[in-house]
Design an enzyme around this catalytic site. Structure first.
Site, PDB file in Angstrom:
ATOM      1  N   ASP A 101      32.240  39.232  39.643  1.00  0.00           N
ATOM      2  CA  ASP A 101      32.075  40.100  38.481  1.00  0.00           C
ATOM      3  C   ASP A 101      31.816  41.561  38.860  1.00  0.00           C
ATOM      4  OD1 ASP A 101      32.310  37.812  37.008  1.00  0.00           O
ATOM      5  OD2 ASP A 101      30.432  38.062  35.904  1.00  0.00           O
ATOM      6  N   HIS A 152      35.924  41.943  31.638  1.00  0.00           N
ATOM      7  CA  HIS A 152      34.457  41.930  31.666  1.00  0.00           C
ATOM      8  C   HIS A 152      33.904  43.151  30.918  1.00  0.00           C
ATOM      9  CE1 HIS A 152      30.752  40.188  32.954  1.00  0.00           C
ATOM     10  NE2 HIS A 152      30.449  41.084  33.884  1.00  0.00           N
ATOM     11  N   HIS A 246      29.243  38.391  42.770  1.00  0.00           N
ATOM     12  CA  HIS A 246      29.535  39.766  42.380  1.00  0.00           C
ATOM     13  C   HIS A 246      30.174  40.532  43.537  1.00  0.00           C
ATOM     14  CE1 HIS A 246      26.453  38.484  39.489  1.00  0.00           C
ATOM     15  NE2 HIS A 246      26.973  39.364  38.658  1.00  0.00           N
TER      16      HIS A 246
END
Length: 281
Positions: A101, A152, A246
């Site tokens: 992410d 996102h 991440h």
């Protein structure tokens, strides 16, 4: 009328008829017919014959119905709006999905892509629009190497505090920039912080995306150490699991090193790390 005068008029009319016939023949050869109107002006029209075309009034032509030869139109599909995000994916055998992410980030994303390429593994990247603006080349690489890019949002806000218009702007702008850099519009989206609401589900569905959450959280954003991140992934591994990690949003050097540690362990344990298709979810 005298006989000589009558004869003279008949000869003159005959000559006119012969001349007119000759003109008609010449005009027909050239593709037009010439006619003398009542007021003495000359009007031209297409000649009859196989090469002749009938003039059609433009407005009348536009009013003619068109005949369709394609398949009949199907009724529009009703958009499926979920009430909660997907947490797992289906697949054959021991299938898992790795997701990253908040990127792309030029400091960490290329290293993650290098590790995935080394083991010939595909992953999902849920990107933020404002990050894509400076990382278009990395999205092009993701497309070339078979990774899936998801939405996102643009600036990673808490969606539950935004209006519907603001949520749509965050998601739609991101889909646009992904399409421009990646080559396709995203089919998946993920709410920042995992904070979903009804508006997010509805707008995501309207934009053609499915909501995907995660099953295993590495908590790498807390920088707990490489071993801790790797252990969470290895202990949580199971068929259908979606792992959250991440590649941006802070110092992600531990995430990069942890991937190099747990990815070969997963593969050696018989897991097939891949990306989902819409019907697999």
């Amino acid at each position: 009328m005298k006989k000589d005068q009558l004869l003279s008029r008949l000869l003159t009319r005959r000559r006119a008829l012969i001349a007119g016939a000759g003109a008609v023949g010449a005009a027909a050869t050239a593709g037009v017919v010439t006619a003398v109107t009542g007021d003495g002006t000359v009007a031209s029209a297409p000649a009859a014959g196989p090469r002749a075309r009938r003039l059609v009034n433009s407005s009348a032509y536009r009013l003619q119905p068109l005949t369709g030869y394609g398949p009949p139109r199907a009724a529009p599909r009703r958009t499926l709006v979920r009430r909660e995000p997907l947490l797992r994916v289906s697949g054959r055998g021991r299938t898992m999905v790795l997701t990253f992410d908040d990127g792309p980030d030029p400091r960490y994303t290329p290293d993650i892509l290098d590790t995935l390429a080394q083991y010939d593994v595909r992953a999902m990247f849920f990107v933020c629009g404002e990050m894509v603006a400076g990382g278009r080349r990395m999205l092009a690489r993701m497309a070339d190497e078979g990774h899936v890019v998801g939405n996102h949002t643009w600036s990673h806000p808490l969606l539950t505090r935004l209006t519907r218009r603001q949520i749509r702007s965050e998601m739609e702008r991101t889909s646009d920039v992904i399409e421009n850099a990646y080559g396709e519009r995203p089919e998946w989206f993920r709410a920042p912080y995992g904070a979903w609401n009804r508006a997010a589900f509805q707008i995501g569905a309207e934009l053609g995306m499915e909501p995907l959450a995660w099953t295993v959280d590495t908590l790498d954003w807390t920088t707990p150490g490489v071993r801790s991140i790797a252990n969470r992934v290895e202990r949580g591994a199971a068929p259908g699991v979606v792992v959250l990690a991440h590649d941006a949003g802070g110092d992600r050097s531990q995430s990069v090193r942890a991937l190099r540690r747990y990815l070969p362990e997963l593969l050696d344990s018989g897991y097939h790390v891949t990306v989902p298709r819409r019907h697999d979810a």
